[in-house]
Design a protein around this motif. Structure first.
Motif, PDB file in Angstrom:
ATOM      1  N   VAL A   1       0.936  -1.312  -0.235  1.00  0.00           N
ATOM      2  CA  VAL A   1       0.124   0.018   0.023  1.00  0.00           C
ATOM      3  C   VAL A   1       0.888   1.066  -0.180  1.00  0.00           C
ATOM      4  CG1 VAL A   1      -1.869  -1.165   1.136  1.00  0.00           C
ATOM      5  CG2 VAL A   1      -0.123  -0.318   2.519  1.00  0.00           C
ATOM      6  N   GLY A   2       0.308   2.357  -0.322  1.00  0.00           N
ATOM      7  CA  GLY A   2       0.956   3.690  -0.439  1.00  0.00           C
ATOM      8  C   GLY A   2       0.714   4.205   0.937  1.00  0.00           C
ATOM      9  N   GLN A   3       0.333   3.606   1.926  1.00  0.00           N
ATOM     10  CA  GLN A   3       0.129   4.438   3.227  1.00  0.00           C
ATOM     11  C   GLN A   3       1.215   5.303   3.589  1.00  0.00           C
ATOM     12  OE1 GLN A   3      -1.965   2.580   2.639  1.00  0.00           O
ATOM     13  NE2 GLN A   3      -3.912   2.526   3.966  1.00  0.00           N
ATOM     14  N   GLY A   4       0.839   6.505   4.293  1.00  0.00           N
ATOM     15  CA  GLY A   4       2.148   7.286   4.875  1.00  0.00           C
ATOM     16  C   GLY A   4       2.253   8.669   4.108  1.00  0.00           C
ATOM     17  N   ALA A   5       2.086   8.235   2.585  1.00  0.00           N
ATOM     18  CA  ALA A   5       2.598   9.419   1.646  1.00  0.00           C
ATOM     19  C   ALA A   5       1.891  10.476   1.972  1.00  0.00           C
ATOM     20  CB  ALA A   5       2.552   9.004   0.349  1.00  0.00           C
ATOM     21  N   ASP A   6       0.736  10.783   2.102  1.00  0.00           N
ATOM     22  CA  ASP A   6      -0.092  11.893   2.418  1.00  0.00           C
ATOM     23  C   ASP A   6       0.564  12.664   3.566  1.00  0.00           C
ATOM     24  OD1 ASP A   6      -1.690  12.014   0.035  1.00  0.00           O
ATOM     25  OD2 ASP A   6      -2.985  10.752   0.929  1.00  0.00           O
ATOM     26  N   GLU A   7       0.704  11.731   4.820  1.00  0.00           N
ATOM     27  CA  GLU A   7       1.035  12.466   5.984  1.00  0.00           C
ATOM     28  C   GLU A   7       2.572  12.799   6.021  1.00  0.00           C
ATOM     29  OE1 GLU A   7      -2.495   9.796   6.617  1.00  0.00           O
ATOM     30  OE2 GLU A   7      -0.359   9.435   5.654  1.00  0.00           O
ATOM     31  N   LEU A   8       3.427  12.025   5.109  1.00  0.00           N
ATOM     32  CA  LEU A   8       4.828  12.501   5.264  1.00  0.00           C
ATOM     33  C   LEU A   8       5.430  13.638   4.252  1.00  0.00           C
ATOM     34  CD1 LEU A   8       6.243   8.684   5.381  1.00  0.00           C
ATOM     35  CD2 LEU A   8       6.607  10.300   7.048  1.00  0.00           C
ATOM     36  N   PHE A   9       4.390  13.746   3.174  1.00  0.00           N
ATOM     37  CA  PHE A   9       5.027  14.619   2.041  1.00  0.00           C
ATOM     38  C   PHE A   9       4.059  15.853   1.939  1.00  0.00           C
ATOM     39  CE2 PHE A   9       6.713  10.183   0.817  1.00  0.00           C
ATOM     40  CZ  PHE A   9       7.671  10.418   1.434  1.00  0.00           C
ATOM     41  N   GLY A  10       3.138  16.045   2.858  1.00  0.00           N
ATOM     42  CA  GLY A  10       2.123  17.302   2.533  1.00  0.00           C
ATOM     43  C   GLY A  10       0.981  17.135   1.734  1.00  0.00           C
TER      44      GLY A  10
END
Length: 377
Positions: free
Chosen positions: A228-237
């Motif tokens: 999954v791509g989880q974490g990208a929204d939180e980590l990268f804005g």
């Protein structure tokens, strides 16, 4: 091999992290017992629960990786370590999220690309058959491209995610398996998701359902793990609120607001991990590897987000691997992009839980579990 009482890494790595107070020792998270101490990594990437039943003394308190095994499960705090028979510690009492100075843009991008490659290399070295939960957005597309794994999308036939996944897969020259949903799929899966996660509120269930339903199909097709791509929204804005700096955040800068979103992960991730595990699959989230987290924390404001573009630095890295039309794509939240939220709301109203009833979908979820006594009419 990891110890049966510890998940995510080897005991020796946790011991060293405890000794050095290193919050990011090169893992994708860990939790469990080491030398009669309970531990959970700083981002809470591995769920860990303790029994907080009022009649259970700390000395006799049980702990588990799944909430279903305990009478009154409570999440063990992220970033904490404590004696197995001791009181619950405060979050980040052992490890706290680093707060480095931002790097120069060019160096920050180089570090991020190297970190993402390191994380995906680690996944590829494991002997697992992996499929990707693919929405057509940049996050899951980059995971799919770097892992070269089969693509699965889930949604109702007229959903945004199914169409976006089809066009992205075509642009990438990849085959796509579509898991078409029907309302009956939600009715069947809601109790299973709620029990597995220990959560019945509408938002958590709506987010978990697509993961569970795509995971079911992936498991049935013989795979071992779901990436999954989880974490990208939180980590990268990736969120609008980090640009607007409105009432939803306390920070006064984009970088500070992104940091707030990263610190929200320990509450969110157990839901996603437990949902995927409930299908019999192992969750794989390359962007939550310690090396990627470290690189993300060093991104300057100009590589995070503004009114014109979100996840700017991440997209620049993604553009090295993906067609521009995919690297530049925005996405809808999975519960909306798949139309799961819409259809679950419709099912609740058809069952008599009208919108005039406070939190009517949550009450419908409780009814499917047999826990609701709300008068519906």
């Amino acid at each position: 091999m990891t110890d049966h009482s510890l998940r995510g890494t080897e005991p020796s790595i946790v011991r060293t992290a405890l000794e050095n107070r290193d919050p990011l020792p090169g893992t994708t998270g860990f939790a469990g017992a080491v030398d009669d101490r309970l531990v959970r990594d700083v981002l809470g990437r591995v769920p860990l629960f303790v029994d907080e039943a009022p009649d259970v003394a700390p000395a006799n308190r049980a702990w588990a990786f799944e909430p279903t095994e305990l009478e009154e499960p409570t999440l063990f705090p992220a970033g904490a370590a404590a004696a197995v028979d001791g009181p619950l510690p405060e979050p980040e009492s052992q490890w706290s999220l680093p707060d480095p100075e931002p790097a120069e843009p060019d160096a920050a991008l180089e570090d991020l690309e190297r970190a993402i490659e390191t994380a995906t290399d680690a996944v590829r070295r494991d002997d697992r058959d992996i499929a990707v939960a693919f929405s057509g957005g940049v996050d899951s597309a980059l995971v799919a491209e770097l892992l070269d794994a089969p693509l699965y999308v889930v949604g109702f036939p007229d959903s945004h995610d199914v169409e976006a996944a089809r066009t992205a897969a075509d642009a990438m020259g990849r085959e796509l398996t579509v898991v078409d949903l029907e309302p009956a799929d939600l009715e069947r899966a809601v109790p299973e998701v709620a029990r597995a996660t220990g959560r019945t509120n509408a938002m958590d269930v709506q987010i978990a359902l697509p993961l569970y339903l795509v995971g079911e199909r992936v498991a049935a097709d013989g795979f071992d793990a779901l990436a999954v791509g989880q974490g990208a929204d939180e980590l990268f804005g990736g969120y609008e609120k980090v640009v607007r700096l409105d009432h939803r955040v306390e920070a006064e800068t984009v970088r500070g607001a992104v940091r707030e979103q990263i610190r929200s992960l320990p509450e969110q991730l157990p839901r996603d991990v437990l949902t995927i595990e409930a299908t019999g699959l192992e969750p794989v989230a390359p962007f939550l590897h310690d090396t990627v987290v470290e690189a993300a924390l060093r991104l300057p404001d100009e590589l995070l987000a503004d009114e014109d573009e979100r996840k700017r630095g991440f997209r620049r890295v993604a553009a090295q691997y993906l067609p521009d039309e995919v690297a530049g794509r925005d996405k809808k939240a999975v519960q909306y992009g798949s139309l799961v939220a819409r259809e679950l709301d419709r099912l609740a109203r058809q069952a008599g839980y009208k919108r005039r009833i406070d939190d009517h979908v949550t009450k419908y979820v409780a009814a499917l579990l047999g826990d609701d006594e709300t008068r519906r009419d």
